[in-house]
Scaffold this active site. Structure first.
Site, short mmCIF file in Angstrom:
data_model
loop_
_atom_site.label_atom_id
_atom_site.label_comp_id
_atom_site.label_asym_id
_atom_site.label_seq_id
_atom_site.Cartn_x
_atom_site.Cartn_y
_atom_site.Cartn_z
N GLU A 159 0.84 -1.19 0.00
CA GLU A 159 0.00 0.00 0.00
C GLU A 159 0.88 1.25 0.00
O GLU A 159 1.85 1.32 0.76
CB GLU A 159 -0.90 0.02 1.24
CG GLU A 159 -1.94 1.13 1.16
CD GLU A 159 -2.84 1.20 2.39
OE1 GLU A 159 -4.01 1.54 2.24
OE2 GLU A 159 -2.36 0.91 3.50
N ASN A 297 -3.01 -6.15 5.28
CA ASN A 297 -3.09 -7.19 4.25
C ASN A 297 -4.11 -8.26 4.66
O ASN A 297 -4.08 -8.74 5.79
CB ASN A 297 -1.73 -7.86 4.05
CG ASN A 297 -0.59 -6.88 4.00
OD1 ASN A 297 -0.55 -5.99 3.15
ND2 ASN A 297 0.33 -7.00 4.94
N GLU A 330 -6.31 -2.64 12.40
CA GLU A 330 -6.03 -3.51 11.25
C GLU A 330 -7.13 -4.55 11.05
O GLU A 330 -7.46 -4.91 9.91
CB GLU A 330 -4.67 -4.20 11.41
CG GLU A 330 -3.50 -3.24 11.60
CD GLU A 330 -3.49 -2.06 10.65
OE1 GLU A 330 -3.85 -2.22 9.47
OE2 GLU A 330 -3.14 -0.95 11.09
N GLU A 352 -9.37 4.52 6.09
CA GLU A 352 -8.57 4.87 7.27
C GLU A 352 -9.36 5.59 8.35
O GLU A 352 -9.17 5.35 9.54
CB GLU A 352 -7.35 5.68 6.85
CG GLU A 352 -6.39 4.93 5.94
CD GLU A 352 -5.83 3.65 6.57
OE1 GLU A 352 -6.03 3.44 7.78
OE2 GLU A 352 -5.19 2.87 5.85
#
EC number: 3.4.11.-
Length: 863
Positions: A159, A297, A330, A352
């Site tokens: 990213e 991820n 995450e 985000e």
């Protein structure tokens, strides 16, 4: 996308061809975004890193859907040497030519006189490259064992635009596909990737090939693979997901807290979003070299060691809070970002801002003892400080190239995004907001979205077909009599237009200043704006009623009526809204008077927001400084963490400015005033780990301040503890919440500083290393600070990932700010190469080192 016959010099092939050559062709695509007529369906990727030569090779097959005939396939590739390119056909492969346009990180695959016809095609590519020296792409990492052996590993960070540096791909978030990954390795290593390993096959040359299951449909930036000697511990969630934490063998004992936390949080999100986590496993890996905090991820989230590893003997309460929030962030992304992904990076905040917001929602419920709500408003204050600058940008803002995309990873996308979502949740009610989010995720699973999709899901929830699912009780939300008082204009209308409200917050930069004037029972409200107008969900309490009232301000000016006259009115209850308030005609005087008489009438968040707002108003010359200082006097009776730290945040920069202007007498007066203001609270602190998380974090904060300001009782206790710890050769246990204070006092002498450095080198606790590094950079010994900076750029003593925070910490040291500035200027070229222009690391260093300069001479030097 038809190849032109004219020669364009600005587009070059891999092998330069002069324009005199009549066969020369330009690069067949002139846009930075890829054409939408060719879409990847499936990647079959074999990757083989060599951890001795620090190179890697790859073999890739991409199943493509061509939507209209084209002469060339355009995709991304960066710093990859492509040795073979073929189109696989039913009879025999067709060799393809490769031309490269480095400026756009694109390659074109084509064959003279050949057309890729509409339909499916399979492209075969073979390539090789060096493992990256930076922290992104497929990059090399290293760590040193206790015995001094250096071990290598290879890890990914894709990213936002670095998957193209690991394999040729369609490296934009909207080009979702399935990935089947195989990794070749030596037997001394392991490999992990997004999906579970199906099998390991032994190759003829003695190498092993790990073959992983095919992923769900996802964006390239979420692909991950790691080759290392990590060890792991595992546990199953309630829903049967295998969760594992991976780290270097010597630190596996510090993985337990992360594992139990990840299990708890994954189960929470499964229930909250009403969508089961779609993969059979989730790995959390602590990477020794890692630039950002963590990366989401899918199925393999990666972290800094300090963001994942918790040592019960050495880690502080703030470490526990930080690790819990990072994992929560995450794992929230596994749904908000991975399952549903923004269409393009201009809406990065959809990923985000939401993950940052969910940190607080999830941890508040799963770990109430961490008191996470105490810290949310600080995120909004930080966002406002950035958002009030002329360099700010709307939450949703156009971006094109990789540098612009990197710049989106800032406090506006993360923190402002979280704050406006919190405001919206309060506006709609938590139940309705939750229901709208579930609707959004279910409607757009495995797809890409824009802002408007979220607002549609949160609008007219009452008419949704799924309302009768019975899972959520929307108590009263859908009833017409939602108004809570005659003054409320909140739900007067039949429906709330969420998009109309929220577009004013996402498509405009900055935030409103609400001016309030009370005359009798009449309250005049004004938005003071230059050119923007917001729809502002206002909340307020009064001296006569602590029950929160609501008022939606849609225009530049409006009036609300109170049922009776009041002594004071306080807006933005608990900082639920993203705006600041100015109280005219004696309004501030009434609030200051109340704070001094009985501050507990206001919640601690309200007290912190009053401190924040009045000092912001000083900076724009709406209020004289003496009035703000007058308000701050009540802090002598304060004991809650947020008002205290906000008081410091506003008052410390005042003497920091004086430090740099050689105003020694005034500077010392203000420093003395601050110590006096908090003396009672400082004297109450014990040198222990007792109390709640917030009390423990406040203890560390206050004692550190007291010792740095040379408060005698603090100095004597810290010095005594450091001597005892040093005499025990660091074996004596120190309470974790005061360790930093003790180390900082010890670092004031050459002997103490050198002892701490040796302990830093030997420590295997990321928390302990962080505290010692901070103490080393707080020292008043300038020769030690200079040495520390010089050694840090080498990356041997201290990892390069820690360089930005070290430079900023040294710059905050009155003995080090000139050293930090000279270091930044001297090493700018090296730093940009390592961290990338546009990255948050570079911007943090540039801003952090210069933000306390205030003279014209320094302005000219910085510019």
């Amino acid at each position: 996308d038809i190849l032109s016959d004219s020669c364009v010099l600005s587009f070059s092939f891999t092998d330069p061809i002069s324009c005199a050559d009549t066969n020369a062709l330009p690069f067949p695509w002139d846009k930075i975004r890829l054409p939408e007529t060719v879409k990847p369906q499936h990647y079959d990727l074999l990757i083989h890193p060599n951890l001795t030569s620090l190179t890697f090779t790859g073999v890739l097959q991409i199943l493509l859907e061509v939507e209209q005939d084209t002469r060339a396939i355009i995709l991304h590739s960066k710093n990859l040497q492509i040795s073979k390119a073929q189109l696989l056909g039913s009879t025999h492969p067709r060799d393809l030519q490769v031309s490269e346009f480095e400026a756009y990180e694109q390659i074109a695959l084509f064959s003279d006189g050949f057309t890729f016809e509409k339909g499916n095609h399979v492209v075969h590519l073979e390539f090789y490259a060096n493992l990256s020296d930076s922290f992104h792409g497929f990059y090399k990492g290293r760590y040193t064992t206790n015995s001094g052996e250096v071990r290598m590993l290879a890890s990914t960070q894709f990213e936002p635009t670095h998957a193209r540096a690991a394999f040729p791909c369609f490296d934009e978030p909207a080009f979702k596909a399935n990935f089947t990954i195989r990794v070749r390795r030596e037997s001394r290593h392991i490999s992990i990737s997004n999906m579970p390993k199906l099998r390991t096959v032994e190759m003829a040359d003695g190498l092993l090939e790990d073959q992983f299951d095919t992923t769900v449909k996802m964006s390239t930036y979420l692909v991950a693979f790691i080759v290392s000697d990590f060890q792991s511990i595992s546990k199953k969630s309630q829903h049967g997901v295998e969760i594992s934490v991976y780290t270097v063998p010597e630190k596996i004992s510090q993985a337990e807290y992360a594992l139990s936390t990840a299990v708890t949080l994954l189960d929470f999100y499964d229930d909250y979003f009403d969508i089961p986590y779609p993969l059979p496993k989730h790995d959390l890996a602590a990477i020794p070299d890692f630039q950002s905090g963590a990366m989401e991820n899918w199925g393999l989230s990666t972290y800094r060691e300090s963001g994942l590893l918790f040592d019960p003997e050495k880690s502080s309460s703030s470490d526990k809070l930080g690790i819990t929030k990072v994992i929560a962030h995450e794992l929230a992304h596994q749904w908000f970002g991975n399952l549903v992904t923004m269409q393009w990076w201009n809406d990065l905040w959809l990923n985000e801002g939401f993950a940052k917001f969910m940190e607080y929602v999830s941890v508040n419920i799963t770990h109430p003892e961490l008191q996470v709500d105490d810290y949310f408003l600080e995120k909004c204050f930080t966002a406002m400080s950035v958002d009030s600058l002329t360099s700010s940008h709307p939450i949703s803002t156009p971006v094109e190239n990789p540098a612009e995309i990197s710049e989106m990873f800032d406090d506006v996308s993360y923190r402002k995004g979280a704050c406006i979502l919190n405001m919206l949740r309060d506006f709609l009610t938590p139940e309705a907001f939750k229901y709208g989010i579930i609707h959004y995720l279910k409607t757009h699973s495995y797809q890409n979205t824009v802002n408007a999709h979220l607002w549609e899901s949160l609008t007219n929830i009452c008419t949704s077909d799924e309302l009768d699912s019975g899972r959520l009780k929307l108590d009263g939300f859908c009833s017409k009599n939602r108004a809570e008082s005659p003054a409320s204009k909140w739900f007067m209308e039949d429906s709330v237009d969420v998009r109309a409200i929220m577009d004013t917050w996402t498509l405009q930069e900055g935030f409103p200043l609400i001016t309030v004037e009370v005359k009798g029972q009449e309250v005049t409200l004004k938005q003071e704006t230059s050119s923007f107008l917001w729809q502002v969900p206002l909340t307020y309490i009064t001296s006569h009623s602590s029950a929160m009232q609501r008022f939606l301000l849609k225009s530049e000016k409006d009036v609300l009526y109170l049922p009776e006259k009041v002594d004071w009115i306080k807006f933005n209850v608990d900082l639920r809204g993203y705006y600041i308030v100015h109280y005219e005609s004696g309004g501030w005087d009434a609030l200051i008077n109340q704070l001094q008489q009985n501050h507990s009438v206001f919640s601690s968040n309200d007290r912190a927001s009053l401190i924040h707002d009045i000092f912001q108003l000083v900076s724009i010359e709406k209020i004289p400084l003496d009035k703000a200082l007058n308000l701050s006097l009540y802090l002598s009776k304060e004991s809650e963490i947020m008002p205290v730290t906000q008081g410091f945040n506003e008052l410390v920069p005042l003497y920091k400015l004086m430090e740099k202007r050689n105003m020694e007498e005034l500077e010392n007066q203000l420093k003395g005033h601050l110590v006096k203001l908090f003396k009672t609270l400082i004297d109450r602190q014990s040198w222990s780990d007792d109390g709640s998380v917030s009390e423990r974090m406040l203890r560390n904060y206050l004692l550190l301040f007291a010792c740095v300001r040379r408060y005698p009782s603090c100095i004597s206790t810290a010095t005594q503890l450091f001597q005892q710890w040093k005499e025990s050769d660091g074996k004596m246990w120190l309470p974790t919440d005061i360790s930093l204070v003790v180390y900082t006092e010890g670092a004031r002498t050459d002997e103490g500083w050198d002892f701490l450095l040796e302990k830093y080198k030997r420590s295997v606790s990321p928390s302990e290393k962080w505290m010692i590094k901070a103490a080393l950079s707080y020292t008043p010994l300038t020769h030690k600070l200079q040495w520390l900076l010089e050694r840090s750029i080498e990356g041997e003593l201290m990892k390069t990932q820690d360089l930005p925070s070290l430079v900023i910490t040294v710059s905050k040291n009155p003995k080090g700010f000139k050293l930090a500035w000279d270091f930044l200027k001297t090493n700018w070229g090296k730093l940009v190469k390592k961290f990338d222009l546009g990255s948050s690391a570079i911007s943090r260093m540039a801003v952090g080192v210069t933000d306390q300069y205030s003279t014209r001479e320094m302005l000219h030097e910085v510019l």
